[in-house]
Each structure stands twice: as C-alpha cells, then as structure tokens.
Write an enzyme that holds these catalytic residues in place. Structure first.
Site, mmCIF file in Angstrom:
data_model
loop_
_atom_site.group_PDB
_atom_site.id
_atom_site.type_symbol
_atom_site.label_atom_id
_atom_site.label_comp_id
_atom_site.label_asym_id
_atom_site.label_seq_id
_atom_site.Cartn_x
_atom_site.Cartn_y
_atom_site.Cartn_z
ATOM 1 N N CYS A 132 -67.396 -43.303 -66.864
ATOM 2 C CA CYS A 132 -67.740 -42.387 -67.886
ATOM 3 C C CYS A 132 -67.323 -42.951 -69.287
ATOM 4 O O CYS A 132 -66.122 -42.583 -69.709
ATOM 5 C CB CYS A 132 -66.988 -41.071 -67.671
ATOM 6 S SG CYS A 132 -67.465 -39.770 -68.953
ATOM 7 N N CYS A 135 -66.137 -40.225 -71.707
ATOM 8 C CA CYS A 135 -64.860 -39.649 -71.491
ATOM 9 C C CYS A 135 -63.890 -40.797 -72.101
ATOM 10 O O CYS A 135 -62.757 -40.558 -72.663
ATOM 11 C CB CYS A 135 -64.335 -39.493 -70.223
ATOM 12 S SG CYS A 135 -65.556 -38.833 -69.195
ATOM 13 N N ASP A 136 -64.061 -42.072 -71.902
ATOM 14 C CA ASP A 136 -62.974 -43.153 -72.143
ATOM 15 C C ASP A 136 -63.137 -44.136 -73.262
ATOM 16 O O ASP A 136 -62.201 -44.783 -73.345
ATOM 17 C CB ASP A 136 -62.593 -43.723 -70.678
ATOM 18 C CG ASP A 136 -62.519 -42.870 -69.696
ATOM 19 O OD1 ASP A 136 -61.627 -41.756 -70.013
ATOM 20 O OD2 ASP A 136 -62.666 -43.061 -68.496
#
Ligand code: NAP
Length: 316
Positions: A132, A135-136
């Site tokens: 993801c 997200c990261d």
C-alpha cells in the site's frame, strides 16, 4: 439475537446496502469487521467518486458512508465474523463469542492485496515491503523503491511514490503493461519512474530492513541485484471468502458466484462488491451492487413474510 437482515462487511457495497435497507425499515445490522471501511481506508485521493468534484480522501468518504447508514437506523458492530451457517433457518452468523440469526444476509467482505509469496517478502513486510503505497510512501522520502506489477494499481502506486521517493523502478513480468492507456502514459512520462521488463523478484535482500532485490529475467533466467530500500507489491487482489467456503458457491478464484443480480446459490443470501466483482472493482460499482443487493434482499424478505403469513393462515 435475531435480525431481519445482517450485512457482513463495511466497504462501499456494505454501507450502501445498509443505507437502502435501513430506509426500507429493515433495521439492518452491519458487522463491519475490526478494521471497518474496507480498502478505501488505505487510499488517499479519491478523484473518481461522483459528487466530489474536488476529490475526497478515502477514509473521509467511508466516514460519510457510515454516518449516512447510521442516520437511518443502521446498527454497526466493529467486530469480525468468526463463522456462518447457511444450511439452517434462520441463517446463523457468529461474531467473537456472540451468535446472531437472520432471515437474510448480504455478504460484502471485499478483497485484499496479493503477495508474491517469497519468504523474504513475508519476513520484511512492514520493514520496507508493503502492498500500500498510499499508506507507506511517506517512509520512503528520498529513497529508491521498486514496484512489482503492470496493472493500474502498480502505475497508480508508482506515480504516488514519486511524490516521496528519489526513484521508482517498476518490475513487470511481461513487456507490456496491463494498465489503462492514461495510467501508462502518466507513468512513462515521469522522469522518476523507470521499467524493468520481463522480470520477476526472486528475493528480497536485507536482514532487518530492505536493502535490495534479486530480479530475475524470466526469458533469459539471468539474475541481478537492484539496490532499493523499499518494495511495493501491486499484483492484484484476493477476495475475502475464507469464511464462506463450503457454505455458498465460490468460483475457482475464490469470488462468490451470483445470478439474477446479487443472489447467491443459498436462498436469502446475497453478495455485492469486490467479493463478487473481479472485473470493475471500483468504489462506485461496489456501491451500485450494494444498492442492488439491498433491493434484492428487501424483495426476498417481502416474499418470505408473505409465505410465512400464508402458512400461518393455512395451519391456523
Ligand atoms: P490487475 O489489473 O489484475 O493487474 C495485476 C498486475 O500484476 C498484472 O500486470 C499482472 O501481470 C501482475 N501480476 C499478477 N500476479 C503476479 C505475480 N505473481 N508476480 C508478478 N506479477 C504479477 O490488478 P490491479 O492493478 O490491482 O487492478 C485491478 C482492477 O482495478 C483493474 O480493473 C484496474 O483497472 C482497477 N484499478 C483502477 C484504478 C484507477 O482507475 N485509478 C486504480 C487501481 C486499480 P500480467 O499483466 O502479466 O497479468
């Protein structure tokens, strides 16, 4: 506790089913899961959901879905379903120690990211290996990263990563991308993205964090090391149907089979969203299917109630 309708899952399909069925006075229970909201909870900019001309953040959109469902009297339980029994009437849904029964069920448990399947990939998950980027990506400021995959997700993640990373290398197993033309053009136009074709990742290097990848050319068999500090796997998704195996008809890829709209092979059980749809997988199409499932369940419950009333008349 008995419910007329239980909705399992809380992505766009589940919440839309809840909005429609709550407005139809079915007082639905949504079993949202301990991580409610589905895949949009790990998405940043959503620019293609109609009604938001400026775009909206994924979690904010899901919060709006949830509030709208609650406004009409939907009950929401942020717990995981542990087992179901669809061979009995009423239908049985077990939730972390509690048991619910229902006249009808809508399954909208969605799908999740697939992994390559390497031991080193699993060992370094969360230590440089991610599925993801939204997200990261933040953790890879100024670093070199790689993305595996050739679809829209891989291109979207690569483009997003360029906002943070120094360089993004896309590793794809063929020599042509599967992604839509516009996404291909966008990624190929970026000076921060380069491609390694006909190749797969056969190992992730590093003990405590990602230090590089072993990249193998699938045509020549030749391997070389690529120095990166991050690996983003973007090779598609798997439907969340483990709970339903042996209970309803599922295809060979694990997706729930439906007919006549959203009906499964079990009377009174309907399915909607990414758990059914491997083709479109969009929030808006999932929401549309959630609406269909609610209308189908409503019709089923109407007929069901009529049948029961007739039986009472005959026996009474
Ligand atoms: P996808 O279209 O199925 O693409 C998966 C990619 O990963 C393919 O290029 C595939 O290679 C590769 N792949 C699969 N298994 C692999 C493995 N074990 N090792 C290495 N590579 C592997 O999945 P997706 O990109 O997640 O997209 C899913 C759907 O969502 C699509 O319909 C897509 O259009 C849509 N989507 C749309 C947007 C958007 O419009 N903004 C964004 C994201 C997703 P091959 O090409 O060789 O099969």
């Amino acid at each position: 506790m008995h419910k007329r309708l239980v909705i399992i899952g809380s992505g766009p399909a589940g919440y839309t089913a809840a909005i429609y069925s709550a407005r139809a006075n079915l007082a639905p229970l949504v079993i949202a899961g301990s991580q409610s909201g589905g895949q949009l909870m790990i998405t940043t900019d959503v620019e293609n959901y109609p009604g938001f001309p400026e775009g909206i953040q994924g979690p904010e959109l899901m919060e709006k879905f949830r509030k709208q469902a609650e406004r009409f009297g939907t009950e929401i339980l942020d717990k995981d379903v542990t087992a179901v029994d669809f061979n009995v009437r009423p239908l049985v849904i077990k939730v972390e120690g509690e048991t619910y029964t229902a006249d009808s069920v809508i399954i909208s448990t969605g799908a999740q990211a697939k992994w390559i399947g390497l031991d080193s990939e699993l060992r370094l998950r969360g230590k440089g290996v991610s599925a993801c980027a939204t997200c990261d990506a933040f953790f890879f400021k100024g670093k070199d990263v790689a993305v595996v995959g050739g679809g829209d997700t891989a291109m979207e993640e690569s483009i997003f990563l360029t906002k943070f990373a120094n360089h993004v290398t896309v590793i794809h197993r063929r020599d042509a991308l599967r992604a839509s033309k516009i996404m291909q053009e966008k990624s190929k136009a970026s000076s921060k993205i380069s491609f390694i074709w006909n190749s797969s990742v056969s190992g992730v290097l590093g003990k405590e964090k990602v230090e590089g990848l072993v990249v193998q050319n699938v045509r020549t068999g030749e391997s070389k090391n690529l120095q990166v500090q991050g690996l983003f796997v973007a090779i598609g998704h798997e439907p969340n149907t483990t709970l339903f195996k042996g209970q309803i008809a599922i295809d060979d890829k694990g997706y729930i089979k439906v007919h006549d709209g959203t009906k499964t092979n079990v009377d009174g059980v309907f399915a909607a969203g990414d758990v059914v749809d491997y083709r479109y997988r969009q929030a808006v199409t999932a929401a549309g299917m959630g609406c269909q499932a609610s209308l189908d369940a409503e019709k089923y419950l109407e007929e069901h109630t009529l049948r029961e009333a007739r039986q009472v008349q005959v026996t009474g």
